[in-house]
Design an enzyme around this catalytic site. Structure first.
Site, mmCIF file in Angstrom:
data_model
loop_
_atom_site.group_PDB
_atom_site.id
_atom_site.type_symbol
_atom_site.label_atom_id
_atom_site.label_comp_id
_atom_site.label_asym_id
_atom_site.label_seq_id
_atom_site.Cartn_x
_atom_site.Cartn_y
_atom_site.Cartn_z
ATOM 1 N N ARG A 16 0.799 -1.232 0.000
ATOM 2 C CA ARG A 16 0.000 0.000 0.000
ATOM 3 C C ARG A 16 0.832 1.284 0.000
ATOM 4 N NH1 ARG A 16 -3.751 -1.274 4.922
ATOM 5 N NH2 ARG A 16 -2.207 -2.920 5.229
ATOM 6 N N THR A 81 3.432 -14.143 9.209
ATOM 7 C CA THR A 81 4.236 -13.707 10.354
ATOM 8 C C THR A 81 4.792 -14.880 11.167
ATOM 9 O OG1 THR A 81 2.111 -13.323 11.471
ATOM 10 C CG2 THR A 81 3.266 -11.391 10.641
ATOM 11 N N ASP A 105 7.559 -1.628 11.089
ATOM 12 C CA ASP A 105 6.758 -0.493 10.612
ATOM 13 C C ASP A 105 5.922 0.149 11.720
ATOM 14 O OD1 ASP A 105 4.992 -2.526 11.003
ATOM 15 O OD2 ASP A 105 4.083 -2.463 9.011
ATOM 16 N N ASN A 171 -4.876 -6.490 18.397
ATOM 17 C CA ASN A 171 -3.519 -7.010 18.548
ATOM 18 C C ASN A 171 -2.538 -6.017 17.925
ATOM 19 O OD1 ASN A 171 -1.143 -8.532 18.512
ATOM 20 N ND2 ASN A 171 -1.769 -9.748 16.731
ATOM 21 N N ARG A 335 28.250 26.369 4.535
ATOM 22 C CA ARG A 335 28.380 24.925 4.316
ATOM 23 C C ARG A 335 29.822 24.482 4.408
ATOM 24 N NH1 ARG A 335 29.661 23.841 -1.310
ATOM 25 N NH2 ARG A 335 29.954 25.807 -2.394
ATOM 26 N N ASN A 388 38.363 30.446 -5.774
ATOM 27 C CA ASN A 388 39.100 29.407 -5.055
ATOM 28 C C ASN A 388 39.393 28.184 -5.901
ATOM 29 O OD1 ASN A 388 36.295 28.922 -5.071
ATOM 30 N ND2 ASN A 388 36.475 27.504 -3.356
ATOM 31 N N TYR A 389 38.833 28.138 -7.095
ATOM 32 C CA TYR A 389 38.914 26.909 -7.887
ATOM 33 C C TYR A 389 39.507 27.238 -9.241
ATOM 34 C CZ TYR A 389 37.220 22.517 -9.965
ATOM 35 O OH TYR A 389 37.127 21.299 -10.580
HETATM 36 C C1 UD1 Z 1 -0.564 -8.300 11.893
HETATM 37 C C2 UD1 Z 1 -1.284 -9.285 12.787
HETATM 38 C C3 UD1 Z 1 -2.544 -8.640 13.345
HETATM 39 C C4 UD1 Z 1 -2.200 -7.331 14.043
HETATM 40 C C5 UD1 Z 1 -1.400 -6.418 13.130
HETATM 41 C C6 UD1 Z 1 -0.905 -5.226 13.886
HETATM 42 C C7 UD1 Z 1 -0.794 -11.443 11.756
HETATM 43 C C8 UD1 Z 1 -1.295 -12.550 10.964
HETATM 44 N N1 UD1 Z 1 -1.636 -10.430 12.012
HETATM 45 O O1 UD1 Z 1 -1.416 -8.043 10.788
HETATM 46 O O2 UD1 Z 1 -3.173 -9.507 14.263
HETATM 47 O O3 UD1 Z 1 -3.383 -6.682 14.465
HETATM 48 O O4 UD1 Z 1 -0.263 -7.110 12.600
HETATM 49 O O5 UD1 Z 1 -0.307 -4.278 13.024
HETATM 50 O O6 UD1 Z 1 0.351 -11.481 12.209
HETATM 51 N N2 UD1 Z 1 6.014 -9.841 7.731
HETATM 52 C C9 UD1 Z 1 7.106 -10.613 7.417
HETATM 53 N N3 UD1 Z 1 6.931 -11.750 6.720
HETATM 54 C C10 UD1 Z 1 5.705 -12.182 6.328
HETATM 55 C C11 UD1 Z 1 4.580 -11.393 6.649
HETATM 56 C C12 UD1 Z 1 4.765 -10.231 7.366
HETATM 57 O O7 UD1 Z 1 8.243 -10.265 7.761
HETATM 58 O O8 UD1 Z 1 5.628 -13.255 5.708
HETATM 59 C C13 UD1 Z 1 6.215 -8.609 8.504
HETATM 60 C C14 UD1 Z 1 5.765 -7.378 7.789
HETATM 61 O O9 UD1 Z 1 6.857 -6.815 7.041
HETATM 62 C C15 UD1 Z 1 5.376 -6.468 8.950
HETATM 63 C C16 UD1 Z 1 4.888 -7.448 10.014
HETATM 64 O O10 UD1 Z 1 5.414 -8.698 9.664
HETATM 65 O O11 UD1 Z 1 6.491 -5.778 9.473
HETATM 66 C C17 UD1 Z 1 3.366 -7.530 10.093
HETATM 67 O O12 UD1 Z 1 2.883 -8.020 8.866
HETATM 68 P P1 UD1 Z 1 1.598 -7.423 8.171
HETATM 69 O O13 UD1 Z 1 1.329 -8.163 6.921
HETATM 70 O O14 UD1 Z 1 1.655 -5.957 8.111
HETATM 71 O O15 UD1 Z 1 0.509 -7.876 9.258
HETATM 72 P P2 UD1 Z 1 -0.921 -7.273 9.445
HETATM 73 O O16 UD1 Z 1 -1.784 -7.719 8.335
HETATM 74 O O17 UD1 Z 1 -0.822 -5.825 9.673
HETATM 75 CA CA CA Z 2 -0.965 -6.787 6.212
#
Ligand code: UD1
Ligand code: CA
Length: 460
Positions: A16, A81, A105, A171, A335, A388-389
């Site tokens: 996004r 995750t 993030d 969460n 600078r 200067n240059y």
């Molecule tokens: C996740 C949680 C959700 C919570 C929310 C809070 C899960 C399934 N859901 O959702 O419950 O309310 O965060 O912001 O965990 N990432 C990886 N590898 C992956 C997927 C994600 O490293 O395979 C990282 C992303 O870069 C990010 C973080 O994990 O930093 C969270 O992933 P994202 O897809 O944003 O989770 P949400 O859908 O926001």
């Molecule tokens: Ca997401």
């Protein structure tokens, strides 16, 4: 808190953002999102910090060279995750203690909150402790489903029933886990859900079924756990962080005439009774003294400004030092390690590059002073230029104490103007001027009487 290991998830795509750059490298309040997270993590003094990278992984790794102790693991492909956490097993599988899981993030998370999370987690002897928040609009977040007082499980938006979607406790995606048995439990997570992903929040239900303790800690300020998924949220996060910095500056005795337009990075120090006018940017590595006034449209980067300095509107100051009581601008540019001493004056349309200007010296209008070493009490006339240059090398111009440089002078470096010397207006200085001498290079003026009249006659 020596038994803590931190894992930061930063492998996701950040669709996004609509960006070619990794989401966690986008800046809020002047710094990449991930750096804000790492700063909070470092304040836990953890045994290790592991970053899970994937999309743009090498760019992320390359941007963090200032943090020497990081470990990186690559998650490829990104299957959710839980899968992301599992990629850290080779590094952390045999450790004990607490694993704190963060998202790259979520830049506004405070170190104090993380400390509370670890504290609550360890004192409860929990398998997992989830950081939660009550929000007005829970859309998009995983919801905390409770069984009486206790957390029962977490359900993702896309898998939630209408009743579950009405839950406003969410969460944060930030957790503390007991490392004992953690990876075995994560491995048991399946992907039979709406997104066909391995969801880390499923651990809550798994631990509860296994009879292990799961706790929650709820943050009071929901802004702290706000994730950045779009440019709009990036701007919100930036504003939130900026306002925190601005508030603490005001508390410490700095006047910000319009905090909404004061762009001051978090590590900047500013002394008491300094006034910052609207629309000022002060970037990292800068120290501003007391009783200064910084007017609108000024940008200051990596500078030291001593007490009682006035910087008038629309100046750019980079890598420079300004002595106490000096006045700079409007429309001036300092600078390249310029150092102007106490009670100096730099006026409009004056540029100084790698120049030292001694106490009480002035360049009030329209000048370029580059690679110059200028003594005390020197007056630099309007239109003075240090050449200067020579097209190959930068050369030094030296102007000794008390010298007077007349307007429209060019000083062809390397050249020295001696102490107390005078340089006449419109002079091109190619050779050294001895102390106390007058240098002039323009020819004698000629007036041709009646010239205009004659010209007019010719034309008619
Ligand atoms: C996740 C949680 C959700 C919570 C929310 C809070 C899960 C399934 N859901 O959702 O419950 O309310 O965060 O912001 O965990 N990432 C990886 N590898 C992956 C997927 C994600 O490293 O395979 C990282 C992303 O870069 C990010 C973080 O994990 O930093 C969270 O992933 P994202 O897809 O944003 O989770 P949400 O859908 O926001
Ligand atoms: Ca997401």
């Amino acid at each position: 808190m020596s038994d803590v290991h931190v894992v930061v998830l930063a492998a996701g795509k950040g669709t996004r953002m609509k960006s070619a750059r990794a989401k966690v490298l986008h800046a809020a309040a002047g710094r990449p999102l991930l750096e804000h997270v790492l700063d909070a993590a470092e304040r836990l003094a953890p045994r290790s910090i592991t970053i899970v990278i994937g999309h743009q992984g090498e760019a992320v790794r390359g941007a963090l060279t200032a943090y020497p102790h990081l470990q990186f693991v690559v998650q490829e492909p990104q299957l959710g995750t839980a899968h992301a956490l599992l990629t850290t097993e080779p590094l952390l599988g045999r450790k004990s203690g607490t694993l704190v899981l963060l998202s790259g993030d979520v830049p506004a998370l405070r170190a104090e909150t993380l400390q509370q999370l670890v504290q609550a987690h360890t004192s409860a002897g929990a398998a997992a402790t989830v950081l939660t928040a009550h929000v007005a609009d829970p859309h998009g977040y995983g919801r905390i489903v409770r069984d009486g007082e206790k957390i029962a499980h977490i359900v993702e938006e896309k898998d939630a029933s209408p009743a579950e979607r009405a839950i406003t406790e969410i969460n944060s995606g930030i957790y503390a886990f007991d490392l004992a048995g953690l990876f075995d439990a994560v491995r048991s997570i399946g992907a039979s859900n709406a997104q066909r992903e391995y969801y880390l929040p499923d651990l809550v239900g798994i631990f509860r079924s296994a009879g292990r303790v799961v706790e929650t800690l709820t943050v009071a300020d929901t802004a702290e756990i706000q994730g950045v998924n779009s440019r709009l949220e990036l701007a919100d996060a930036g504003r939130h962080l900026r306002m925190k910095t601005n508030a603490s500056l005001m508390v410490s005795g700095v006047t910000l005439e319009d905090p909404d337009t004061a762009y001051i990075e978090a590590d900047v120090q500013i002394g008491t009774d300094t006034v910052i006018k609207p629309g000022v940017t002060i970037e990292a590595g800068s120290v501003i003294g007391a009783n200064c006034t910084i007017h609108s449209g000024v940008r200051i980067t990596r500078c030291t400004i001593h007490d009682g300095v006035t910087v008038l509107d629309h100046c750019v100051l980079t890598d420079s030092v300004v002595g106490a009581g000096a006045s700079v601008g409007p429309f001036a540019h300092l600078r390249g390690e310029t150092h102007i001493a106490e009670h100096t004056k730099i006026g409009n349309f004056v540029e100084l590059k790698k120049t030292v200007l001694g106490e009480g010296s002035k360049a009030s209008h329209l000048a370029y002073l580059g690679d110059a070493v200028i003594g005390t009490g020197v007056n630099i006339g309007a239109g003075t230029i240090t050449c200067n240059y020579d097209g190959v090398r930068k050369q030094v111009t030296t102007i000794a104490d008390g010298a007077f440089i007349g307007s429209d002078t060019q000083l062809i470096a390397p050249v020295t103007v001696g102490e107390g010397a005078y340089v006449g207006t419109g002079t091109t200085i190619r050779e050294d001027v001895p102390p106390g001498a007058l240098a002039v290079s323009a020819g004698k003026q000629r007036n041709i009487e009646g010239w205009v009249e004659k010209k007019r006659k010719k034309q008619s």
